[in-house]
Design an enzyme around this catalytic site. Structure first.
Site, mmCIF file in Angstrom:
data_model
loop_
_atom_site.group_PDB
_atom_site.id
_atom_site.type_symbol
_atom_site.label_atom_id
_atom_site.label_comp_id
_atom_site.label_asym_id
_atom_site.label_seq_id
_atom_site.Cartn_x
_atom_site.Cartn_y
_atom_site.Cartn_z
ATOM 1 N N GLU A 65 0.882 -1.171 0.000
ATOM 2 C CA GLU A 65 0.000 0.000 0.000
ATOM 3 C C GLU A 65 0.912 1.211 0.000
ATOM 4 O O GLU A 65 1.621 1.458 0.973
ATOM 5 C CB GLU A 65 -0.920 -0.027 1.225
ATOM 6 N N CYS A 119 -1.979 8.856 3.286
ATOM 7 C CA CYS A 119 -1.814 8.366 1.915
ATOM 8 C C CYS A 119 -3.075 8.534 1.086
ATOM 9 O O CYS A 119 -3.008 8.658 -0.138
ATOM 10 C CB CYS A 119 -1.359 6.910 1.921
#
Length: 256
Positions: free
Chosen positions: A26, A60
């Site tokens: 990720e 993020c």
């Protein structure tokens, strides 16, 4: 599953390659907030600010590109100016603080460099800028910074800043909005704000991102989470997250 920057993710894949190890990553994001023409402008502005103010933009999935119809751009910018003061920067121990400091001096310098890049471009500085907020000279605090007149290809609209910086980009129609939204190397998250069910659904389904939030949609930890393109491979959470740790075996021909 590893959460990291793109550079770290590349290194992990390189280290895993000689032994053909399976990896799940990720990585970064440059998530779009597509604002529809029929939106509540004050609501959309506050959602956009909260995306860069929360955790000082060090998220993020932060929506750092507000993609706004030309027809409501000026009203949207005025709403941004009105609501910025509702997200005060300050000491995290102060209960009135919404936005704290950057995690390190290195990251503060990175954010400052990106802000200066925006100032040096043809973009218009709406709020914030380089340096520390008044009264916060000690600590790695950055100003909540908003640029408009940003081109989709500009550096501040393409690269992950990981700080409290918002780029406002305008569009003429939904096809252009979707093209702009999908026009980065990332595809981790996306946001759509508006009222028309048909347009909300059309944009949400057209965004090349692993997780799309429509208006006040809440995170579902039983649903898969992960990114497209250079935002990573694999998924966390739910059944898909469990499957990242499993390998499938097929057996045929056993006697009954």
């Amino acid at each position: 599953m590893t959460t990291a920057s793109g550079k770290v993710g590349t290194k992990i894949m390189e280290n895993a390659a000689p032994d053909i190890k399976k990896v799940a990553l990720e990585l970064g994001g440059k998530s779009p907030i597509v604002v529809l023409e029929d939106t509540d402008i004050d609501y959309a502005a506050k959602k956009a600010i909260s995306n860069i103010a929360g955790n000082t933009g060090q998220v993020c999935t932060a929506g750092t590109r507000a993609i706004v119809p030309e027809s409501i751009h000026d009203d949207f910018i005025e709403a941004i100016k009105r609501h910025l003061s509702e997200f005060p920067v300050g000491d995290p121990k102060d209960e009135s603080t919404f936005t704290g400091p950057q995690v390190s001096k290195k990251q503060w310098n990175t954010v400052q460099d990106y802000i200066q890049t925006g100032i040096d471009s043809d973009a218009t500085l709406v709020a914030g800028g380089t340096g520390k907020p008044e009264g916060l000279e000690t600590g790695y605090y950055s100003k909540l910074t908003v640029f408009t007149d940003v081109k989709p290809e500009d550096k501040i609209a393409q690269e992950e800043i990981f700080g409290p910086v918002l780029s406002v980009i305008t569009y003429k129609d939904l096809d252009e909005a979707i093209e702009i939204a999908n026009g980065t190397i990332y595809g981790l998250a996306g946001y759509v704000i508006g009222n028309s069910p048909d347009n909300l659904a059309h944009v949400a389904r057209s965004l090349r991102s692993g997780r799309i939030t429509v208006n006040d949609g809440k995170s579902d930890f039983t649903a898969p989470f992960g990114g497209y393109k250079q935002s990573g491979i694999g998924r966390e959470w739910g059944d898909y997250g469990i499957e990242e740790f499993l390998e499938v075996k097929t057996i045929t021909g056993l006697p009954s």
